[in-house]
Motif scaffolding. Sequence first.
Motif, PDB file in Angstrom:
ATOM      1  N   PHE A 116       0.718  -1.580  -0.025  1.00 59.03           N
ATOM      2  CA  PHE A 116       0.083   0.271   0.001  1.00 59.03           C
ATOM      3  C   PHE A 116       0.835   1.690  -0.095  1.00 59.03           C
ATOM      4  O   PHE A 116       0.627   2.256  -0.704  1.00 59.03           O
ATOM      5  N   LEU A 117       2.373   0.957   1.141  1.00 50.94           N
ATOM      6  CA  LEU A 117       2.925   2.910   0.868  1.00 50.94           C
ATOM      7  C   LEU A 117       3.661   2.843  -0.147  1.00 50.94           C
ATOM      8  O   LEU A 117       4.146   3.578  -0.570  1.00 50.94           O
ATOM      9  N   THR A 120      13.353   0.058   4.777  1.00 53.26           N
ATOM     10  CA  THR A 120      12.477   0.676   3.971  1.00 53.26           C
ATOM     11  C   THR A 120      11.314   1.436   4.059  1.00 53.26           C
ATOM     12  O   THR A 120      11.170   2.499   2.888  1.00 53.26           O
ATOM     13  N   LYS A 121      11.215   1.537   5.063  1.00 57.53           N
ATOM     14  CA  LYS A 121      10.290   2.472   5.847  1.00 57.53           C
ATOM     15  C   LYS A 121      10.743   3.292   5.778  1.00 57.53           C
ATOM     16  O   LYS A 121      10.591   5.056   6.246  1.00 57.53           O
ATOM     17  N   VAL A 122      11.837   3.582   6.742  1.00 57.72           N
ATOM     18  CA  VAL A 122      12.591   4.185   7.104  1.00 57.72           C
ATOM     19  C   VAL A 122      13.384   5.916   5.623  1.00 57.72           C
ATOM     20  O   VAL A 122      13.044   6.576   5.946  1.00 57.72           O
ATOM     21  N   VAL A 123      13.816   4.773   5.481  1.00 52.92           N
ATOM     22  CA  VAL A 123      13.684   5.326   3.200  1.00 52.92           C
ATOM     23  C   VAL A 123      12.973   6.385   2.869  1.00 52.92           C
ATOM     24  O   VAL A 123      12.706   7.191   2.559  1.00 52.92           O
ATOM     25  N   PHE A 124      11.715   5.604   3.058  1.00 51.80           N
ATOM     26  CA  PHE A 124      10.246   5.907   2.336  1.00 51.80           C
ATOM     27  C   PHE A 124      10.413   7.861   3.383  1.00 51.80           C
ATOM     28  O   PHE A 124       9.819   8.484   2.409  1.00 51.80           O
ATOM     29  N   ALA A 125      10.373   7.350   4.141  1.00 48.25           N
ATOM     30  CA  ALA A 125      10.169   8.595   5.013  1.00 48.25           C
ATOM     31  C   ALA A 125      11.216   9.584   4.950  1.00 48.25           C
ATOM     32  O   ALA A 125      10.614  11.256   4.085  1.00 48.25           O
ATOM     33  N   VAL A 178      -4.703  -3.220  -3.391  1.00 41.32           N
ATOM     34  CA  VAL A 178      -3.759  -1.898  -2.638  1.00 41.32           C
ATOM     35  C   VAL A 178      -3.770  -1.740  -3.579  1.00 41.32           C
ATOM     36  O   VAL A 178      -3.650  -0.400  -3.234  1.00 41.32           O
ATOM     37  N   TRP A 179      -2.674  -1.481  -4.105  1.00 44.66           N
ATOM     38  CA  TRP A 179      -2.003  -0.731  -5.221  1.00 44.66           C
ATOM     39  C   TRP A 179      -3.141   0.198  -5.620  1.00 44.66           C
ATOM     40  O   TRP A 179      -2.806   1.395  -5.057  1.00 44.66           O
ATOM     41  N   ALA A 188       4.327   9.491   6.743  1.00 44.77           N
ATOM     42  CA  ALA A 188       3.236   9.859   8.180  1.00 44.77           C
ATOM     43  C   ALA A 188       3.382   8.133   7.611  1.00 44.77           C
ATOM     44  O   ALA A 188       2.913   7.373   8.626  1.00 44.77           O
ATOM     45  N   PHE A 189       2.522   7.629   6.235  1.00 44.71           N
ATOM     46  CA  PHE A 189       2.096   6.228   6.425  1.00 44.71           C
ATOM     47  C   PHE A 189       3.193   5.490   6.433  1.00 44.71           C
ATOM     48  O   PHE A 189       3.110   4.394   7.353  1.00 44.71           O
TER      49      PHE A 189
END
Length: 478
Positions: A45-46, A106-111, A166-167, A200-201
């Motif tokens: 989703f992200l 990856t969530k950290v890099v995304f943010a 989800v996409w 934020a997500f």
Amino acid sequence: MYDGSAHTRTTVIGNASDAAHLIDTLKTLTGRANWIWFLALAGLFLDAYSNAALGAGLAPMVKQLALSPTQVGVLTAMAPAIAIVSNPFGGWLAARIGRVKPLLMTKVVFAIGALLTAAGADFQTVFAGRALVGVAYGIDFAVAMALLAEYTPASLKGRLNFWQGVWYTATTTNLLLTLLFYRFDVGADIWRWSVGSSAAFALALFVLQLVFLVESPTWLAAKGRLRESAASLRRMYGFAVQEAPEPTGPTQALSRQVGLRDAGVLFRKPYLPRTALSTVISLTQAMQYFAVGWYLPVISLELFGKQFETATFGSMAFNAVGIVGGCLSAYAGRRFGLRVSSMAGYAMVFVALLVMGATFKQLPIGLAALLPVLFIFFHSAGPGPNGKSIAALSYRSDIRTLGTGVTGMLGSLGSVAGLYLFPQLQAGIGVGGSLMVLSVVPLVGLLTCVAIKWDPTRDAVNLEEEAISLPQGTPVSA
């Protein structure tokens, strides 16, 4: 939790095949197992949300930063272009250190990438932010699909196709939030709010995955980490299981890590036809989606009006069709198999593109809008999700992320080709002509599916028991 009654006594696992077989005894996922499965899926989703975030406010950003057409093209295709490299890198990383650590990273890099983009005052800063998002996107997608495959029992393999629904849901959510920001009268900064919301997500998902995600039991067992594998099986599924005193049966060579140098195994038996099928589907579906996606905003503006709100609602309507098709793809994959559902989808997309090209600007706008609706539905219900799903379900655990990485790399090539090649084609022969030329793409996909019979939802193979020959050594069995 696991609902099987067949495992009232403690089961001993001695290798990856034992772990995979135990998971395959399940007929459904409930409780904690279901929650963790969807939490892993939430990463996709992200991925989609981050890719859509820039597009929703593209026009205000172009005006505010005074971007040239070339700069706009670079930013639009940045994420899939970077993913050409980061997809196989993510596969290599997950093969070495597991699935969960790269997903958290990856969530950290995304943010960071999203915040850098949102704060950008010039092209260079936005470019750097989008490059980071592309790195995270490529790694996350390759690893998440592999983890989902290793979480999923054999009877539920078609469930992987939920990623397509989800996409489209993520894209629609971003458009909805963009409308909300528009109502707050943020002006030309609306693109900053759209992009910043993805940070934020990412941070929320980082916390949830850090707390709840469970490392793949199959991958752990493949690495000889039987105690950790048994712990993962107990935690996620509630199995009464313990590790064998030492690995049993034929085991992998644990003296070295499997890495990118071993990617050649994907192009030898028994994997060559599987790799060919998954990569051709990934390449062609990405090319046709992003090429036609180029024209959807034009159709939306003509149908729903040129005001920002009405045009955005139009885009949401098109994406809603994708949500329906994407969710139905899970049913179609289970009912007909991934290969056959891909064939049916390609056939309908081929017809839709031919008719769109032949009748462009000749049909009434309402009827003309029906054609891209049919395109999106059959694309999302058919080949759209299947390339990545087939790749995730076609390889044993120690090389699975290499397979998803290579497939993702070629899918990203298709995305870049769709975004760049067909606008150039349109400038030369017009929209109608370029759409008719584009119909060759689903035709290639259809013929490939006819020629290659592999379907992981129909071929009863315990992947962990397949013997393969790694490039540097003798045949190795899991």
